[in-house]
Design a protein around this motif. Structure first.
Motif, short mmCIF file in Angstrom:
data_model
loop_
_atom_site.label_atom_id
_atom_site.label_comp_id
_atom_site.label_asym_id
_atom_site.label_seq_id
_atom_site.Cartn_x
_atom_site.Cartn_y
_atom_site.Cartn_z
N ALA A 1 -48.93 -11.43 -11.60
CA ALA A 1 -48.90 -10.02 -11.98
C ALA A 1 -47.58 -9.43 -11.52
O ALA A 1 -47.03 -9.84 -10.49
CB ALA A 1 -50.07 -9.28 -11.35
N LEU B 1 -50.31 -10.78 -7.28
CA LEU B 1 -48.92 -10.34 -7.17
C LEU B 1 -48.08 -11.36 -6.41
O LEU B 1 -46.96 -11.71 -6.83
CB LEU B 1 -48.86 -8.98 -6.47
N VAL C 1 -53.04 -3.55 -14.49
CA VAL C 1 -52.19 -4.62 -13.99
C VAL C 1 -51.18 -5.01 -15.07
O VAL C 1 -51.58 -5.29 -16.21
CB VAL C 1 -53.02 -5.86 -13.58
N VAL D 1 -49.22 -3.33 -10.12
CA VAL D 1 -50.63 -2.99 -10.07
C VAL D 1 -50.77 -1.53 -9.66
O VAL D 1 -50.05 -1.07 -8.75
CB VAL D 1 -51.40 -3.86 -9.04
N LEU E 1 -56.05 -8.78 -6.45
CA LEU E 1 -54.84 -8.31 -7.12
C LEU E 1 -53.60 -8.56 -6.27
O LEU E 1 -52.52 -8.90 -6.80
CB LEU E 1 -54.98 -6.82 -7.45
#
Length: 470
Positions: free
Chosen positions: A310, A305, A225, A313, A301
């Motif tokens: 983040a 995002l 990530v 990924v 994840l």
């Protein structure tokens, strides 16, 4: 009879090395920083031989430096340069698995078994020994326990000391402490095994250990990530921990670490565009194949995002892709030495303090060592960050050590100020004795000295290590 002949008679023809060429590899540490002059190398093949050797060394006035795979980064397994006459006591011939009980989830290994060999024996029995770090193919169980080694899976399984049910230890006077029991509960007094884990051979010689095994991880999911800062990485860690995907590892990697490894390592591939300063290597796992690990990790994840925590990924689609990510992570220490000299540190802070720690270290470098580069990588899930001050290309090790005077000490001070430790998983050895004197609680040092004086009143076990003078 000369002293070495007496030792040869005790240990047999394979149990003593005395020729200069044979002794030389045991006289220098893994990094080539610390060197000593041992009189000989003892290679006992049994606990009884270790006990006999220690009794005889006491009679002969020789100090003893226990050694395993000699992968220590702190000079713990070689004699001090100016110390008294000493011998290295290598456990390499004590490499047998004494017992294995898959139902009991335990294994008894002698100190000379490598960490990797224990992993393989456990795997063959359908079990899992989780201690894992870069030098595991050479590092031995006795040394790993003596330094309380850590590694990438501490987040889930703990450090080396957390994987031990019992120990067999030969004390400095040759008595054998047999505490190899395999039970999980034992309230019969002091937990003596914990005296010797982290003592780096200063209190006795670990000869065998009862180790905890676990069910194997039948499913693993791994992701890389991209994040803008350690602050974002911290939020990502919390999100992954709350996702239901049981984390095995959560590594924080600075972009320079990946760039250096891609430059020097063979057979590694660039995993994604390196568009951010920091990256997180995340691994989750389950002991049951029906647990939806991938779905839980992927959902966490994706939310990260969407929340702007983040930037990018990749969730591995194959074992080859997963292995490439870990090769980059684990290959960095060796590659960094090819790139340029560095002044490495080994600190731990509370997980929540990692961003503050890194911010303060970056400010330190900018103010006092502007010609250097901060290179940071570590086990964010347990707070252990390995931060190094890297030299400009063309700088010699000696010159950089001189120009970086005080760097390691100040980084250790910052860690302690934030409620952490100046030594997280590598131990003290010779290199951190000054830090022990300045940063360790004085009461703790007093208690440690009292224990040392009780078990080793003559100071024969690994002198010049761990405890500072005084």
């Amino acid at each position: 009879m000369p002293p070495l002949d007496l030792l040869a008679d005790t240990l047999g023809p394979q149990g003593l090395l005395r020729e200069a060429g044979d002794v030389a590899p045991y006289a220098v540490d893994w990094r080539g920083v610390y060197r000593g002059r041992p009189e000989a190398v003892l290679r006992p093949a049994s606990t009884a031989e270790v006990a006999s050797a220690l009794r005889l060394c006491a009679d002969l006035g020789l100090t003893v430096v226990p050694a395993g795979g000699r992968t220590s980064l702190c000079g713990a397994a070689v004699p001090t340069e100016q110390g008294p006459p000493s011998v290295v006591l290598s456990l390499e011939r004590m490499n047998r698995i004494r017992a294995l009980d898959p139902l009991d989830l335990s294994l008894v290994a002698e100190a000379g078994c490598t960490v990797e060999s224990v992993q393989m024996v456990a795997e063959a029995a359908g079990r899992f020994f989780p201690l894992h770090f870069g030098a595991q193919g050479s590092a031995m169980i006795g040394g790993a326990l003596s330094t309380n080694a850590g590694g990438i899976r501490t987040l889930r399984y703990g450090n080396a000391r957390d994987l031990v049910l019992g120990l067999e230890v030969v004390l400095p006077d040759g008595r054998v402490l047999d505490d190899l029991r395999r039970v999980r509960k034992d309230n019969s007094g002091y937990a003596l095994r914990h005296l010797f884990m982290g003592a780096e051979g200063t209190l006795g010689v670990i000869t065998a250990a009862s180790l905890k095994l676990f069910p194997p991880l039948l499913k693993r999911e791994t992701a890389l990530v991209a994040v803008r800062s350690p602050h974002e990485a911290l939020r990502l860690l919390a999100r992954c921990q709350a996702s239901g995907a049981e984390l095995v590892a959560f590594e924080l990697i600075g972009r320079p670490c990946i760039e250096i490894t891609l430059k020097h390592a063979l057979n590694v591939r660039k995993p994604m565009e390196l568009s951010t300063p920091w990256f997180c290597l995340v691994e989750a796992g389950s002991t049951h194949p029906s647990i939806p690990v991938r779905e839980a990790l992927e959902a966490a994840l994706m939310v990260a995002l969407e929340a702007g925590e983040a930037e990018d990924v990749i969730l591995c689609e194959s074992e080859d892709q997963r292995r490439n990510l870990w090769d980059i992570r684990e290959g960095f220490p060796a590659c960094s030495r090819q790139e340029a000299p560095g002044l490495p540190t080994d600190t731990a802070v509370p997980v929540s303090a990692i961003p503050d720690f890194l911010d303060r270290c970056a400010a330190l470098i900018a103010e006092r060592y502007p010609e250097g580069k901060m290179v940071a990588i570590g086990h964010m899930g347990d707070g252990n960050i390995h931060l190094s001050l890297q030299a400009p290309p063309g700088t010699t090790h000696a010159d950089w050590a001189r120009r970086g005077t005080g760097f390691e000490e100040r980084v250790g001070e910052i860690a302690v100020e934030l409620g952490g430790s100046f030594s997280a998983e590598h131990g003290i050895g010779q290199s951190k004795r000054a830090a022990m004197a300045g940063l360790k609680d004085p009461v703790a040092l007093s208690v440690m000295r009292a224990i040392k004086d009780t078990l080793d009143p003559a100071g024969r076990m690994n002198p010049g290590k761990v405890l500072p003078p005084g």
